[in-house]
Design a protein around this motif. Sequence first.
Motif, PDB file in Angstrom:
ATOM      1  N   TYR A 161      65.420  75.225  68.286  1.00  0.00           N
ATOM      2  CA  TYR A 161      65.562  75.224  69.750  1.00  0.00           C
ATOM      3  C   TYR A 161      65.265  76.614  70.311  1.00  0.00           C
ATOM      4  O   TYR A 161      64.793  76.745  71.441  1.00  0.00           O
ATOM      5  CB  TYR A 161      66.981  74.782  70.133  1.00  0.00           C
ATOM      6  N   LEU A 216      63.972  70.163  68.449  1.00  0.00           N
ATOM      7  CA  LEU A 216      65.293  70.475  68.985  1.00  0.00           C
ATOM      8  C   LEU A 216      66.343  70.655  67.903  1.00  0.00           C
ATOM      9  O   LEU A 216      67.348  71.336  68.122  1.00  0.00           O
ATOM     10  CB  LEU A 216      65.747  69.366  69.950  1.00  0.00           C
ATOM     11  N   ASN A 244      69.546  69.200  75.690  1.00  0.00           N
ATOM     12  CA  ASN A 244      69.270  68.795  74.319  1.00  0.00           C
ATOM     13  C   ASN A 244      69.688  67.337  74.200  1.00  0.00           C
ATOM     14  O   ASN A 244      70.851  67.000  74.417  1.00  0.00           O
ATOM     15  CB  ASN A 244      70.055  69.664  73.325  1.00  0.00           C
TER      16      ASN A 244
END
Length: 338
Positions: free
Chosen positions: A264, A260, A285
């Motif tokens: 992403y 992440l 997230n």
Amino acid sequence: MPSLDQALRAALHNRQDLITELHQQGTDCYRLFHGSQEGAGGLTIDRYGEQLLVQTFHQPLSRDDLLAAHALICSHLNQPLLLVYNDRSQGNSRIDRTDPVYQAEPAALADLVGHEWGLNYRVRGRHAGQDPLLFLDLRNARGWIKAHSAGQSVLNLFAYTCGVGLSAAAGGAREVVNLDFAEGNLAVGRENGALNPQLAPMQFVQSDYFPAIRQLAGLPITARRGHKLPPYPRLEQRQFDLVLLDPPAWAKSAFGTVDLLRDYQSLLKPAILATADNGVLICCNNLAKVAMADWREQVLRCADKLGRPVRDCQVLPPAADFPSHDGQPPLKTLILQF
């Protein structure tokens, strides 16, 4: 620095109106103490139906402090709760299953049922994994999906125990597909479905994220360098009206890496392509070090590059039982309307 007793009393006082509201909407699963923001870093206290789950991530609680907190909460809620204490201050946040501080009664570790938005969820204080079976900070997103899924086809990515899918089914979705790599997670999802027999059946796909979402998006499947592609379920290319993307912070497989912080876009791009025109993608997230403004810009830029500009972007914050002094909670959620 306030004592734990003082901090906990303040947290309970601050939640009084919220708890009343949650009970009225059919919810008895919520956070009672968010230690990092309320005076005791590394301590969380959550209610899951009849169970009180106390977890420590930095250092163990003393038995006296643990039992005093339990007694205070039961008194405040005017309800006895079964206590489970998971000390996760060891390496990799793994639960210390030797229970040197407190050993839960068998009734507290039995299969229980918690409730959220009027739905039934399986609750286990201990299971093969490390995390609770329902992540409470995603409750607002599940509520939004329940309110906006009527007649929709819904794809629940990184489904875990399928709470989002269950919420969509309760909202009247015409189709719900839950996708997760772990069969154990999907097994709990099936349990959750069985606990709500009034809902239409959901679908469950056990697969690594990358081959599944890339097939749905019409993209080629590639292996990580030096790895041979393992078997994977074959899926037809298609799009969904409502897609939920809630990945873990980091994971690696033969098909790719979930990261992440650094990448992403590799998760987001195929999820956008699997979202129908005029559809909705809800993306999350959970990295505290990622700022909402930076991540939001990254998400919108990725959509533009794909020729799928976002018509509306809404920020959905966690509920008030997950306070954030700086307005930047670790879990960030965007509702993207295409």
